[in-house]
Design a protein around this motif. Sequence first.
Motif, short mmCIF file in Angstrom:
data_model
loop_
_atom_site.label_atom_id
_atom_site.label_comp_id
_atom_site.label_asym_id
_atom_site.label_seq_id
_atom_site.Cartn_x
_atom_site.Cartn_y
_atom_site.Cartn_z
N ASP A 1 0.86 -1.18 0.00
CA ASP A 1 0.00 0.00 0.00
C ASP A 1 0.90 1.23 0.00
N VAL A 2 0.32 2.39 -0.26
CA VAL A 2 1.11 3.61 -0.43
C VAL A 2 1.97 3.92 0.79
N GLU A 3 1.39 3.88 1.98
CA GLU A 3 2.13 4.23 3.19
C GLU A 3 3.30 3.27 3.43
N SER A 4 3.07 1.98 3.24
CA SER A 4 4.14 0.99 3.42
C SER A 4 5.24 1.20 2.38
N HIS A 5 4.84 1.56 1.16
CA HIS A 5 5.81 1.80 0.09
C HIS A 5 6.70 2.98 0.44
N LEU B 1 -0.31 4.77 -13.68
CA LEU B 1 1.14 4.78 -13.83
C LEU B 1 1.75 6.03 -13.22
N GLY B 2 1.15 7.18 -13.49
CA GLY B 2 1.69 8.43 -12.95
C GLY B 2 1.70 8.44 -11.44
N MET B 3 0.65 7.92 -10.81
CA MET B 3 0.60 7.85 -9.35
C MET B 3 1.67 6.91 -8.81
N ILE C 1 0.94 13.51 -3.56
CA ILE C 1 0.50 12.16 -3.19
C ILE C 1 -0.64 12.32 -2.19
N ASP C 2 -1.82 12.56 -2.72
CA ASP C 2 -3.00 12.76 -1.89
C ASP C 2 -3.95 11.57 -2.03
N PHE C 3 -3.36 10.40 -2.20
CA PHE C 3 -4.13 9.17 -2.41
C PHE C 3 -3.48 8.06 -1.61
N GLY C 4 -4.22 7.00 -1.40
CA GLY C 4 -3.70 5.85 -0.66
C GLY C 4 -4.13 4.57 -1.32
#
Length: 203
Positions: free
Chosen positions: A83-87, A124-126, A113-116
Amino acid sequence: MIEAKLKAMVGSLRIDADIEASGVTCVAGRNGAGKSSLMKIIAGFIQPSAGFVRVGGVDVTRLPVEKRGVVLVTPNSAFLHLDVESHLAWGAKIRGRRPGAGEVSKVKSELGIDFGGNVRKLSLGMRERVALATALLAAPRAILVDEVFSSIYRREEFVTSYAQFANQLGIDVVFTSQEEGDGRLAGQLYIIDGGITARSPPK
């Protein structure tokens, strides 16, 4: 500073590079000119046949990838199972670094980075934003960005913010592009053609 004065054969392409990169540097060239091969040599994935690579004054030519203090970010660098936070925490954890919550929050805010959620489900961009932020929070000596900035939405704003954070952390950034005009986003511009590098004034 990244110093790369080397020769190498990568398939049928002969790489002949002479680069001194500090701050933010752009290496521009057409497809097949040798940009990605040069980045892989500096990162340690390909060994040169002659010459050296120095990072921060340290000769890393024969060091393994994980001991160079260099991170290579490509369009395929994101770990899709995280997930984003772990990454975002992964690179810093590997390097034994613990960025504060305020630093992580600021990087996320400035880099959009306002997404999770799961990285696999992101565009791809995210994914590329997450991979680039992960490299930044790991605080290596240098970050090599191979054909990633070019697909980021509002690229100039993003590169400016990225450069500011890198400068604060003392990280040199080298990014590749097919457009010589992207040299305006960097302090230094090198043109690579047929595997040979030449320094050029930023445009």
